[in-house]
Design a protein around this motif. Structure first.
Motif, PDB file in Angstrom:
ATOM      1  N   UNK A 199       0.821  -1.206   0.000  1.00  0.00           N
ATOM      2  CA  UNK A 199       0.000   0.000   0.000  1.00  0.00           C
ATOM      3  C   UNK A 199       0.859   1.262   0.000  1.00  0.00           C
ATOM      4  N   UNK A 200       1.933   1.270   0.783  1.00  0.00           N
ATOM      5  CA  UNK A 200       2.786   2.451   0.872  1.00  0.00           C
ATOM      6  C   UNK A 200       3.420   2.788  -0.474  1.00  0.00           C
ATOM      7  N   UNK A 201       3.725   1.766  -1.288  1.00  0.00           N
ATOM      8  CA  UNK A 201       4.353   1.997  -2.585  1.00  0.00           C
ATOM      9  C   UNK A 201       3.375   2.527  -3.618  1.00  0.00           C
ATOM     10  N   UNK A 202       2.073   2.372  -3.366  1.00  0.00           N
ATOM     11  CA  UNK A 202       1.055   2.784  -4.336  1.00  0.00           C
ATOM     12  C   UNK A 202       0.460   4.155  -4.027  1.00  0.00           C
ATOM     13  N   UNK A 203       0.892   4.792  -2.937  1.00  0.00           N
ATOM     14  CA  UNK A 203       0.357   6.104  -2.578  1.00  0.00           C
ATOM     15  C   UNK A 203       0.665   7.117  -3.677  1.00  0.00           C
TER      16      UNK A 203
ATOM     17  N   UNK B  22      -4.112  -4.261  -1.910  1.00  0.00           N
ATOM     18  CA  UNK B  22      -3.030  -3.498  -1.297  1.00  0.00           C
ATOM     19  C   UNK B  22      -2.619  -4.181  -0.003  1.00  0.00           C
ATOM     20  N   UNK B  23      -1.345  -4.528   0.094  1.00  0.00           N
ATOM     21  CA  UNK B  23      -0.830  -5.235   1.266  1.00  0.00           C
ATOM     22  C   UNK B  23      -0.396  -4.232   2.321  1.00  0.00           C
ATOM     23  N   UNK B  24      -0.684  -4.540   3.586  1.00  0.00           N
ATOM     24  CA  UNK B  24      -0.403  -3.636   4.696  1.00  0.00           C
ATOM     25  C   UNK B  24       0.792  -4.100   5.502  1.00  0.00           C
TER      26      UNK B  24
END
Length: 256
Positions: free
Chosen positions: A9-13, A23-25
Motif C-alpha cells: 500500500x505504501x508503494x502505491x500512494x 493493497x498489502x499492509x
C-alpha cells in the motif's frame, strides 16, 4: 485473491488504483479491524489501528480497492488510506452532513432527495425544539441541512437536524434565497479540508453565506445575484485551477 498478487500500500500512494486491486499492509496494524470499514474522521486514530476510507474495503490479505482513483495516505495517528476520485454519485454514510431537498410529506416523516439511490427520511421531531404541537414549517421543495443518523445498504437512510445534545448546531432549513449547485465529491472533501485556502480567499472577495454538503451539493448566498454567481463560478472552476490561476481570477473580480 492471493496475497502474492497484491502490491504494498505504501508503494502505491499517489498512484492510480483500480477496482479489484489488492493493497498489502505492514504487519504492525491490528487484525481486530478485519472486515471493518471505518469512515475518515478528524480525530486521531488509536496507535496501530488503520482507518479504511472511501474506495477501500478491509479483507484478510489487506485492503481491497472498490473504485478507481488516486490512493492517498495520512500517516498521523494510526494511519489512514483512501481513494481520491472524481465520483459524483453519493453513497450515504452515517454521520455525514448533507443538503437534502424535500420531495414529499408522508405522515410525520419528510422524504428528502440526497443524491443517493433512494430518498432519506426525516422525522418532524428531528428538529431543535420540535414537539407534536410545535412542528417545523417544512414545505416540499425546501432545502434541509442535516446529518445521517442511519445509513447502510439494508435500511432507508434516516436524517436528523439535531446533534447528540438536541441542539441544531447550524442544521435545519436553509434560507429560500441563494443558489444551489452540485460539484464532485472530491471537490467537497477539498473544500472541507482545514487547510483549504479557497474559502479563505473567497471570503476576502465578498461577504457570503456558504453551506457544504458531503453529497456534493453547495448552497451559497451573497449580497447580490451577480456576486453569488461569481462565487459559484469560482468554486466550480477551483477543482481544475492552480493556486496562481485562482488568484488571477479573484483579482479580476475584486473590483466588481
Amino acid at each position: 485473491m492471493a496475497a502474492e498478487r497484491g502490491a504494498a500500500a505504501e508503494a502505491c500512494v499517489g498512484q492510480v488504483v483500480l477496482p479489484g486491486d489488492l493493497l498489502l499492509l505492514p504487519a504492525q496494524y491490528d487484525e481486530d479491524a478485519e472486515g471493518e470499514r471505518l469512515r475518515l474522521s478528524a480525530g486521531a486514530a488509536p496507535v496501530g489501528r488503520l482507518l479504511c476510507g472511501p474506495g477501500l474495503r478491509r479483507c484478510a490479505a489487506g485492503l481491497l480497492v472498490t473504485k478507481c482513483g488516486l490512493l492517498r495516505h495520512r500517516p498521523a495517528g494510526g494511519g489512514a488510506y483512501w481513494v481520491d476520485s472524481q465520483q459524483k454519485r453519493y453513497v450515504p454514510v452515517k454521520g455525514d452532513h448533507v443538503i437534502g431537498i424535500v420531495t414529499a410529506k408522508a405522515g410525520d416523516v419528510f422524504k428528502l432527495d440526497v443524491g443517493g439511490s433512494e430518498p432519506a427520511s426525516l422525522s418532524y421531531l428531528a428538529f431543535e425544539g420540535a414537539t407534536k404541537r410545535n412542528r417545523p414549517n417544512v414545505q416540499v421543495g425546501d432545502l434541509i441541512y442535516g446529518q445521517f443518523l442511519v445509513a447502510n445498504k439494508d435500511m432507508e437512510p434516516e436524517m436528523v437536524c439535531i446533534d447528540s445534545s438536541g441542539k441544531s448546531s447550524g442544521m435545519g432549513i436553509i434560507g429560500q434565497d441563494g443558489f444551489l449547485f452540485k460539484v464532485s465529491l472530491g471537490l467537497i472533501r477539498k473544500l472541507l479540508s482545514p487547510k483549504c485556502e479557497i474559502i479563505q480567499e473567497l471570503s476576502q472577495l465578498y461577504p457570503f453565506e456558504l453551506v457544504l454538503g458531503m453529497n456534493g451539493r453547495i448552497w451559497v448566498k451573497a449580497k447580490t445575484i451577480q456576486q453569488t454567481l461569481i462565487i459559484v463560478n469560482i468554486l466550480e472552476a477551483s477543482e481544475y485551477m492552480t493556486a496562481e490561476q485562482r488568484k488571477q481570477a479573484l483579482a479580476k473580480f475584486s473590483g466588481n
